[in-house]
Motif scaffolding. Structure first.
Motif, PDB file in Angstrom:
ATOM      1  N   THR A  13       3.194  11.843  -0.428  1.00 15.43           N
ATOM      2  CA  THR A  13       3.657  10.517  -0.076  1.00 15.43           C
ATOM      3  C   THR A  13       2.795   9.788   0.817  1.00 15.43           C
ATOM      4  N   GLU A  14       1.912  10.259   1.613  1.00  9.58           N
ATOM      5  CA  GLU A  14       1.206   9.496   2.316  1.00  9.58           C
ATOM      6  C   GLU A  14       0.080   8.953   1.674  1.00  9.58           C
ATOM      7  N   GLU A  38       2.939   4.097  -4.255  1.00  6.36           N
ATOM      8  CA  GLU A  38       4.616   3.871  -4.489  1.00  6.36           C
ATOM      9  C   GLU A  38       5.086   5.227  -4.405  1.00  6.36           C
ATOM     10  N   LYS A  55       9.020   4.061  -1.165  1.00  7.13           N
ATOM     11  CA  LYS A  55       7.764   3.434  -0.415  1.00  7.13           C
ATOM     12  C   LYS A  55       7.105   2.565  -1.575  1.00  7.13           C
ATOM     13  N   ARG A  56       6.648   1.203  -1.057  1.00  6.08           N
ATOM     14  CA  ARG A  56       6.088   0.400  -2.024  1.00  6.08           C
ATOM     15  C   ARG A  56       5.254  -0.206  -0.902  1.00  6.08           C
ATOM     16  N   ASN A  70      -1.307   2.604   0.316  1.00  4.47           N
ATOM     17  CA  ASN A  70      -1.379   4.152   0.385  1.00  4.47           C
ATOM     18  C   ASN A  70      -2.319   4.218   2.101  1.00  4.47           C
ATOM     19  N   LYS A  71      -1.747   5.108   2.651  1.00  7.73           N
ATOM     20  CA  LYS A  71      -2.469   5.766   3.808  1.00  7.73           C
ATOM     21  C   LYS A  71      -3.930   6.103   3.733  1.00  7.73           C
TER      22      LYS A  71
END
Length: 188
Positions: free
Chosen positions: A163-164, A168, A181-182, A185-186
């Protein structure tokens, strides 16, 4: 990278396939990008064979090139065969189980987690778009035996890290995609 998460039979596979096809047909391209389906499931028994057959029929006619890769998906990045394409990896729950339970001497969970994350990063670097499918196995409230709980914990940690990493994240609930999430990216 796009992460698609959902429970069993939630419609996540169909959503991920449609997303893959849509990304491969981007506006401005003279021809569509190649589409690869990286299948991580090892088929055991009748139920496993039925699931594989179902997923193959869902992909029929969509132009996917299927690669069976039940472990070590990063090897595909090292071979460069997916360069510049749209790749769908299905699914992390199978991959984690294969890495944890497929050999008599599996790596410790922390190493499995790092290897899978590294493999996904490698695929992200060489593909035009990477779509990763994973399962939500955390809401059933059951208390499992120790090895199953290690699996559930590892998959949860992996889902958090993916997810991190993802640009998306979409959760598919009863075939309805819900964007979680959109944006950036981390881990770039």
């Amino acid at each position: 990278m796009y992460l698609v998460i959902g429970g069993s039979a939630s419609g996540k596979s169909a959503y991920a396939e449609d997303l893959t096809c849509s990304l491969a047909e981007q506006k401005g391209l003279t021809e569509p990008l190649r589409k690869y389906y990286v299948a991580t499931m090892e088929s055991f028994g009748e139920e496993g064979a039925a699931r594989v057959k179902k997923h193959r029929s869902m992909r029929r006619g969509k132009g996917f090139i299927t690669i069976e890769q039940p472990r070590n998906v990063g090897e595909l990045a090292r071979q460069k065969r997916l360069q510049g394409s749209v790749v769908l990896v299905e699914c992390m729950s199978n991959l984690v189980a294969n890495e944890m339970f497929a050999s008599e001497n599996p790596l410790p969970p922390e190493q499995i987690l790092e290897c899978i994350c590294s493999d996904i990063r490698s695929l992200t670097e060489i593909t035009e778009h990477l779509i990763v499918v994973t399962n939500d196995v955390f809401g059933d409230g059951y208390v499992y035996d120790e090895s199953t709980m290690k699996y559930v914990t590892l998959l949860g940690q992996l889902n958090r890290l993916l997810t991190e990493m993802a640009r998306e994240v979409v959760e598919v609930v009863y075939s309805i995609p819900c964007v979680i999430k959109r944006g950036k990216n981390k881990c770039q």
